[in-house]
Design an enzyme around this catalytic site. Structure first.
Site, PDB file in Angstrom:
ATOM      1  N   ASN A   1       0.869  -1.168   0.000  1.00  0.00           N
ATOM      2  CA  ASN A   1       0.000   0.000   0.000  1.00  0.00           C
ATOM      3  C   ASN A   1       0.910   1.223   0.000  1.00  0.00           C
ATOM      4  OD1 ASN A   1      -1.882   2.137   1.073  1.00  0.00           O
ATOM      5  ND2 ASN A   1      -3.248   0.383   1.087  1.00  0.00           N
TER       6      ASN A   1
ATOM      7  N   GLU B   1      -8.883   7.073   3.012  1.00  0.00           N
ATOM      8  CA  GLU B   1      -7.636   6.775   3.742  1.00  0.00           C
ATOM      9  C   GLU B   1      -7.602   7.419   5.128  1.00  0.00           C
ATOM     10  OE1 GLU B   1      -7.347   6.216  -0.318  1.00  0.00           O
ATOM     11  OE2 GLU B   1      -6.947   8.221   0.366  1.00  0.00           O
TER      12      GLU B   1
ATOM     13  N   GLU C   1     -13.826   6.091   3.440  1.00  0.00           N
ATOM     14  CA  GLU C   1     -13.408   4.846   2.792  1.00  0.00           C
ATOM     15  C   GLU C   1     -12.877   3.958   3.916  1.00  0.00           C
ATOM     16  OE1 GLU C   1      -9.719   4.862   0.765  1.00  0.00           O
ATOM     17  OE2 GLU C   1     -10.533   3.808  -0.948  1.00  0.00           O
TER      18      GLU C   1
ATOM     19  N   GLU D   1     -12.299   0.004  -5.600  1.00  0.00           N
ATOM     20  CA  GLU D   1     -11.130   0.441  -6.377  1.00  0.00           C
ATOM     21  C   GLU D   1     -10.054  -0.646  -6.405  1.00  0.00           C
ATOM     22  OE1 GLU D   1      -9.616   3.921  -4.383  1.00  0.00           O
ATOM     23  OE2 GLU D   1      -8.567   2.728  -2.908  1.00  0.00           O
TER      24      GLU D   1
HETATM   25  C1  NOJ Z   1      -7.407   6.758  -3.205  1.00  0.00           C
HETATM   26  C2  NOJ Z   1      -8.876   6.896  -3.158  1.00  0.00           C
HETATM   27  O1  NOJ Z   1      -9.453   5.842  -2.446  1.00  0.00           O
HETATM   28  C3  NOJ Z   1      -9.370   6.964  -4.578  1.00  0.00           C
HETATM   29  O2  NOJ Z   1     -10.768   6.961  -4.591  1.00  0.00           O
HETATM   30  C4  NOJ Z   1      -8.800   8.175  -5.228  1.00  0.00           C
HETATM   31  O3  NOJ Z   1      -9.199   8.195  -6.556  1.00  0.00           O
HETATM   32  C5  NOJ Z   1      -7.290   8.154  -5.167  1.00  0.00           C
HETATM   33  N1  NOJ Z   1      -6.839   7.904  -3.851  1.00  0.00           N
HETATM   34  C6  NOJ Z   1      -6.683   9.461  -5.635  1.00  0.00           C
HETATM   35  O4  NOJ Z   1      -6.936  10.465  -4.706  1.00  0.00           O
HETATM   36 CA    CA Z   2      -8.165   4.136  -0.988  1.00  0.00          CA
END
Ligand code: NOJ
Ligand code: CA
Length: 711
Positions: free
Chosen positions: A215, A489, A507, A513
């Site tokens: 990560n 995050e 999130e 994603e």
């Molecule tokens: C991580 C996020 O979870 C995602 O949704 C976003 O597009 C990217 N970061 C870029 O900020």
């Molecule tokens: Ca993320």
């Protein structure tokens, strides 16, 4: 003789210090016992209908020694040592009370929430604090026992002998009674973006390394460390869930398992200097929570975490609204286009492309459109830690900030702001007022924040006290500007959305994603764990499971049927919901897309029809202020046939149901780069009349699901 007498007197004094107090839940099923040992160590135990759930477990702290101590000659700080705040206490008093009130959340899974508990507040005194005769420090342990679980916290009232202090360790333990089954993700001070493992407690150490993958920011807390909310099940069918509520000005608690004792110990996320909290009395810890129920559905129905948070702190909440949105987003996630202007892939957030999304979102009745990569900074950061990256106000030259907002507003759409902070947190705070002012100027009312990469200030973790205060500061500042926040995050939520309902989403777990990495059982666990603290911006609604169809260079296959994606809008309640995929993929499935357009975002009532963590969840919800119901069902990698009983409907009334179900040959798991993803998109839609007496058999494919709308 004198010697024996002295011993006798000493023993008497010790026994005199020992103390127990019991507390029962309103329904009498749960019983909590507080104890103070002869040595003055506080502890607690918990039982459910006479069955031990938490064995006697210690409470307390280790503080750092006097922070102001300096060598009088060199003016250097002397070695601080530690202060034991886990023993040597004496009992001062115990106060009991009962509380029973119903409150109305601004949005949520139900319109009325009952907050009913019995409380015990035990005041203890630590005699001769730091070895100084006559200096006492008081600590209150407040226990709230609900029918579905326990909350307790530490409180340090304002007092003469304790003001500023540093936490070296929180000694709270949760001693289990067996080698329970657990659904857990690795303890990490920076991320929760992992798949869940389902193992016995004794298997955590062996399994943990297999659950880890890279990560942008991660720091594994230990070889047997797990995150909360931690879901467990005993062999005799009790569901136990450990989490925390109202995380304010304090670091996140992860849990360290001691396998021999089958016990978990609190592990507070350290700050850059290694300390575990800098506090100032009067203050409290967050609530430590232990849910205990005999049916998995009662975990989903529990409002314990919300109830332990403070009531709404905002006077005016009229501006907080549920939002269904699309995004200039998936094309970047799939590597088709870039966030960065000037990229060889092409820049996603260009005016023409954004207009096309606005047109589509407006045509299909959405409320908002998220646009990522609209602002300067994206070319200048990836993979590096850099202080000054974004200013959050300067658009890329091909993004017409004013024109696009006007265009969107004319079509009934609001643009959703994106603030990727690159985890340069102090930089974000420097620009916050300007950034929010810009949003107000152009009519944005919601921001998606992001914290990708390691935190600046260097050495801080995403879940340390510094960052917890940052997230909360942003939330409060946003409320001043009447802005809703969806934090990516950021720390996993702990029910703070009760106090600040403008925290409409987070999130803070693995979302869509992660595409092919998301295991089929993931969404059968999230509502038991991550969602206990608040809604998740999971970004469901992916219709094209074969990433090669979006981008020939991508080999990711998503393991889900299309109907499972629909079901997530119901099984994972959130006042903000994204339709994550691209317009062209929705255009291929207009009839299925209708469910996403129809589904409600805010609820009067939720009924959990069937649930087992790691296996399946079926939930029915009644839309707020309407007669419409929506049902969603999801399964893990196993196909299942289940019966939905519609007895949640009002008896004697007739309804029309539209059912979106996996076709016989649907399969959400068997899609590979070789086979393609056709099996994921096989579904049947049918309409039928239903009443409260209807029983419907539904088949879910492997990693499948179903969705029903009822009018
Ligand atoms: C991580 C996020 O979870 C995602 O949704 C976003 O597009 C990217 N970061 C870029 O900020
Ligand atoms: Ca993320």
């Amino acid at each position: 003789m004198k010697y024996i007498l002295t011993l006798f007197m000493m023993a008497l004094a010790l026994v005199a210090n020992a103390r127990t107090e019991t507390l029962k839940s309103p329904d009498g099923n749960l019983e909590m016992t507080f104890s103070l040992s002869e040595e003055g160590t506080p502890g607690y135990a918990l039982s459910y209908s006479g069955r031990e759930v938490i064995k006697p477990s210690p409470l307390g702290y280790t503080f750092r020694g006097d922070a102001s101590a300096k060598d009088p000659k060199t003016y250097m700080h002397v070695s601080y040592g530690t202060v034991d705040m886990g023993s040597g206490f004496v009992f001062v008093d115990a106060v009991r009370s009962e509380f029973d009130q119903t409150w109305e959340p601004v949005w949520g899974e139900e319109s009325h929430i009952r907050n009913h508990y019995n409380e015990l507040a035990v005041t203890l005194a630590k005699k001769d604090f730091k070895g100084k005769v006559g200096k006492d420090v008081q600590m209150v342990l407040r226990f709230r026992l609900y029918d579905d679980g326990l909350g307790f916290r530490y409180e340090f009232p304002a007092q003469d002998n304790l003001k500023y202090f540093i936490v070296m360790d929180e000694l709270t333990q949760f001693r289990m009674t067996g080698d329970h089954t657990a659904w857990w993700i690795a303890g990490d001070y920076d991320t929760q973006e992992y798949n869940y493992a389902q193992t016995r407690l004794s298997e955590i150490r062996g399994t943990l390394p297999k659950m880890i993958f890279n990560n942008a920011s991660q720091h594994i807390a230990g070889p047997t460390s797990v995150q909360t909310s931690l879901q467990m099940k005993t062999d005799d069918g009790l569901y136990i869930n450990i989490h925390e509520a109202a995380l304010v000005n304090y670091p996140v608690m992860t849990l360290t398992l001691n396998e021999e004792e089958q016990s978990f110990k609190a592990d507070l996320t350290p700050d850059a200097t290694g300390y575990r909290g800098r506090l100032c009395a009067p203050c409290t810890s967050p609530w430590r929570t232990v849910m205990v129920v005999d049916d998995a559905r009662k975990i989903l129905a529990s409002r314990l975490i919300l109830n332990l948070n403070e009531p709404c702190a905002l006077e005016d909440v009229s501006w907080i609204r549920p939002v269904k949105f699309m995004g200039v987003w998936w094309e970047m996630i799939t590597g088709l286009r870039s966030w960065a202007y000037g990229s060889r892939l092409g820049h996603g957030a260009n005016t023409e492309n954004v207009k096309a999304y606005i047109d589509f979102a407006a045509e299909h009745g959405f409320d908002a459109l998220l646009v990522e990569g609209w602002n300067e900074g994206w070319r200048d950061w990836f993979g590096n830690q850099k202080d000054e990256v974004f200013d959050f106000v300067t658009p890329f030259p091909d993004f017409d900030l004013q024109g696009l907002n006007e265009y969107a507003h004319a079509k009934g759409i609001r643009l959703m702001m994106h603030h990727e902070t690159s985890s340069s947190v102090v930089n974000y705070e420097r620009h916050l007022d300007e950034a929010f002012s810009l949003m107000k100027k152009y009519g944005y009312d919601a921001v998606k924040t992001g914290y990708v990469g390691d935190i600046i200030p260097y050495g801080e973790y995403h879940y340390g006290q510094f960052m917890i205060n940052h997230y909360n500061r942003v939330l409060k500042k946003a409320a001043e500007y009447k802005i809703m926040v969806n934090g990516h995050e950021a720390v996993r939520p702990t029910g703070l959305c009760r106090t600040y309902p403008n925290l409409v989403g987070n999130e803070s777990a693995m979302g869509m994603e992660f595409r092919g990495r998301v295991l089929p059982h993931h969404v059968t666990i999230l509502p038991f764990t991550r969602l206990q603290g608040g809604p998740m911006d999971f970004t469901p609604g992916i219709f094209e499971m074969d990433m090669r169809k979006n981008n020939p260079n991508s080999t990711q296959q998503i393991h889900s049927t299309l109907c499972k994606q629909l079901a997530l809008y119901v099984t994972q309640a959130s006042p903000i919901q994204m339709a994550g995929d691209m317009p062209k993929n929705y255009e291929k499935h207009p009839e299925a897309f209708r469910f996403i357009k129809d589904v409600a975002l805010d609820w009067d009532k939720s009924v959990y029809l069937a649930a087992e963590p790691g296996d399946y969840i079926i939930t029915a919800r009644k839309a707020k202020g309407s007669d419409e119901w929506f049902v969603g069902g999801v399964t893990d990698e196993n196909a299942r046939e289940m019966t939905v009983s519609f007895d949640f409907l009002e008896p004697g009334r007739k309804y029309m149901a539209r059912i979106y179900a996996d076709a016989k040959d649907a399969d959400g798991v068997g899609n590979t780069p070789e086979t393609g993803s056709e099996s994921c998109a096989k579904y049947e839609i049918k309409e039928m009349k239903v009443t409260s007496k209807t029983r419907l058999k539904v088949k879910m494919a492997p990693s499948g699901g179903f969705a029903i709308s009822i009018k």
